[in-house]
Write a protein that holds these residues in place. Structure first.
Motif, PDB file in Angstrom:
ATOM      1  N   ALA A 141     -13.624 -47.313   0.100  1.00  0.00           N
ATOM      2  CA  ALA A 141     -13.650 -48.350   1.126  1.00  0.00           C
ATOM      3  C   ALA A 141     -14.992 -48.327   1.845  1.00  0.00           C
ATOM      4  O   ALA A 141     -15.330 -47.371   2.522  1.00  0.00           O
ATOM      5  N   ASP A 142     -15.774 -49.364   1.675  1.00  0.00           N
ATOM      6  CA  ASP A 142     -17.058 -49.516   2.333  1.00  0.00           C
ATOM      7  C   ASP A 142     -17.230 -50.991   2.677  1.00  0.00           C
ATOM      8  O   ASP A 142     -17.897 -51.738   1.956  1.00  0.00           O
ATOM      9  N   PRO A 143     -16.567 -51.437   3.772  1.00  0.00           N
ATOM     10  CA  PRO A 143     -16.604 -52.861   4.117  1.00  0.00           C
ATOM     11  C   PRO A 143     -18.016 -53.413   4.281  1.00  0.00           C
ATOM     12  O   PRO A 143     -18.270 -54.566   3.962  1.00  0.00           O
ATOM     13  N   ALA A 144     -18.942 -52.594   4.752  1.00  0.00           N
ATOM     14  CA  ALA A 144     -20.315 -53.057   4.936  1.00  0.00           C
ATOM     15  C   ALA A 144     -20.949 -53.449   3.603  1.00  0.00           C
ATOM     16  O   ALA A 144     -21.772 -54.353   3.532  1.00  0.00           O
ATOM     17  N   ALA A 145     -20.567 -52.764   2.526  1.00  0.00           N
ATOM     18  CA  ALA A 145     -21.105 -53.057   1.199  1.00  0.00           C
ATOM     19  C   ALA A 145     -20.208 -54.005   0.419  1.00  0.00           C
ATOM     20  O   ALA A 145     -20.515 -54.358  -0.718  1.00  0.00           O
ATOM     21  N   GLY A 146     -19.080 -54.399   1.015  1.00  0.00           N
ATOM     22  CA  GLY A 146     -18.168 -55.307   0.330  1.00  0.00           C
ATOM     23  C   GLY A 146     -17.328 -54.631  -0.738  1.00  0.00           C
ATOM     24  O   GLY A 146     -16.935 -55.260  -1.711  1.00  0.00           O
ATOM     25  N   VAL A 147     -17.056 -53.336  -0.552  1.00  0.00           N
ATOM     26  CA  VAL A 147     -16.275 -52.577  -1.534  1.00  0.00           C
ATOM     27  C   VAL A 147     -14.937 -52.204  -0.917  1.00  0.00           C
ATOM     28  O   VAL A 147     -14.884 -51.615   0.166  1.00  0.00           O
ATOM     29  N   ASP A 148     -13.857 -52.544  -1.610  1.00  0.00           N
ATOM     30  CA  ASP A 148     -12.516 -52.194  -1.152  1.00  0.00           C
ATOM     31  C   ASP A 148     -12.106 -50.840  -1.697  1.00  0.00           C
ATOM     32  O   ASP A 148     -12.684 -50.333  -2.665  1.00  0.00           O
ATOM     33  N   GLU A 149     -11.074 -50.258  -1.097  1.00  0.00           N
ATOM     34  CA  GLU A 149     -10.511 -48.994  -1.575  1.00  0.00           C
ATOM     35  C   GLU A 149     -10.112 -49.142  -3.043  1.00  0.00           C
ATOM     36  O   GLU A 149      -9.504 -50.126  -3.431  1.00  0.00           O
ATOM     37  N   GLY A 150     -10.485 -48.170  -3.869  1.00  0.00           N
ATOM     38  CA  GLY A 150     -10.131 -48.188  -5.285  1.00  0.00           C
ATOM     39  C   GLY A 150     -11.042 -49.054  -6.140  1.00  0.00           C
ATOM     40  O   GLY A 150     -10.738 -49.315  -7.296  1.00  0.00           O
ATOM     41  N   LEU A 176     -27.984 -56.527 -12.421  1.00  0.00           N
ATOM     42  CA  LEU A 176     -26.621 -56.925 -12.739  1.00  0.00           C
ATOM     43  C   LEU A 176     -25.687 -56.134 -11.847  1.00  0.00           C
ATOM     44  O   LEU A 176     -25.819 -54.907 -11.739  1.00  0.00           O
ATOM     45  N   MET A 177     -24.769 -56.824 -11.194  1.00  0.00           N
ATOM     46  CA  MET A 177     -23.780 -56.174 -10.355  1.00  0.00           C
ATOM     47  C   MET A 177     -22.419 -56.343 -11.021  1.00  0.00           C
ATOM     48  O   MET A 177     -22.035 -57.455 -11.384  1.00  0.00           O
ATOM     49  N   VAL A 178     -21.719 -55.222 -11.206  1.00  0.00           N
ATOM     50  CA  VAL A 178     -20.397 -55.243 -11.822  1.00  0.00           C
ATOM     51  C   VAL A 178     -19.419 -54.592 -10.852  1.00  0.00           C
ATOM     52  O   VAL A 178     -19.625 -53.460 -10.405  1.00  0.00           O
ATOM     53  N   ARG A 179     -18.361 -55.323 -10.532  1.00  0.00           N
ATOM     54  CA  ARG A 179     -17.295 -54.817  -9.664  1.00  0.00           C
ATOM     55  C   ARG A 179     -16.107 -54.468 -10.566  1.00  0.00           C
ATOM     56  O   ARG A 179     -15.646 -55.300 -11.329  1.00  0.00           O
ATOM     57  N   VAL A 180     -15.638 -53.231 -10.454  1.00  0.00           N
ATOM     58  CA  VAL A 180     -14.526 -52.765 -11.272  1.00  0.00           C
ATOM     59  C   VAL A 180     -13.402 -52.360 -10.328  1.00  0.00           C
ATOM     60  O   VAL A 180     -13.599 -51.557  -9.420  1.00  0.00           O
ATOM     61  N   SER A 181     -12.236 -52.949 -10.538  1.00  0.00           N
ATOM     62  CA  SER A 181     -11.089 -52.607  -9.687  1.00  0.00           C
ATOM     63  C   SER A 181      -9.829 -52.501 -10.511  1.00  0.00           C
ATOM     64  O   SER A 181      -9.764 -52.869 -11.631  1.00  0.00           O
TER      65      SER A 181
END
Length: 138
Positions: free
Chosen positions: A105-114, A133-138
């Motif tokens: 969880a890093d709301p400042a970076a736009g990352v949610d828990e997990g 390249l930005m890849v979001r994995v959830s």
């Protein structure tokens, strides 16, 4: 820097990923050089080793790390895995500049828990242009 018999990178077009038919032309969809490399990077990062039958070593395995405990050690592990995968499979296409990993969880970076947010900064070898390249994995 096109080799003998190769078009310059700015004129070069490769098959798009995922492979599909372009509705307008009825032909296999194509992507320009820079977009093709982005597609290759995304495919590498999101493929798990063992997933491809003919290339069982191919991939980075990011999806399986989403469930690992969120920590600085996880971020370091992901960074090393991404660097090794790119150097193994795409060193002829890109010069790796940096890999930035955010997890937990890093709301400042736009990352949610997990979630894992992986940003790969690189230079295209044929044109020497910088891209990321930005890849979001959830």
């Amino acid at each position: 820097m096109a080799g003998p018999g190769r078009a310059p990178a700015t004129d070069r077009h490769d098959f798009a990923f995922p492979l599909r038919i372009d509705a307008a032309s009825g032909q296999v969809a194509r992507a320009g050089y820079a977009e093709h490399v982005r597609q290759l990077l995304r495919q590498l990062l999101l493929t798990s080793p063992g997933e491809r039958v003919c290339l069982p070593e191919f991939g980075c395995g990011l999806r399986r790390l989403v469930f690992a405990p969120q920590s600085a050690a996880l971020a370091a592990t992901v960074r090393i895995q991404v660097q090794q995968a790119i150097m193994t499979w795409l060193a002829d296409q890109v010069d790796l500049v940096d890999v930035v990993v955010r997890s937990g969880a890093d709301p400042a970076a736009g990352v949610d828990e997990g979630e894992l947010l992986v940003t790969v900064k690189y230079l295209l070898r044929e044109t020497r242009t910088a891209d990321d390249l930005m890849v979001r994995v959830s």
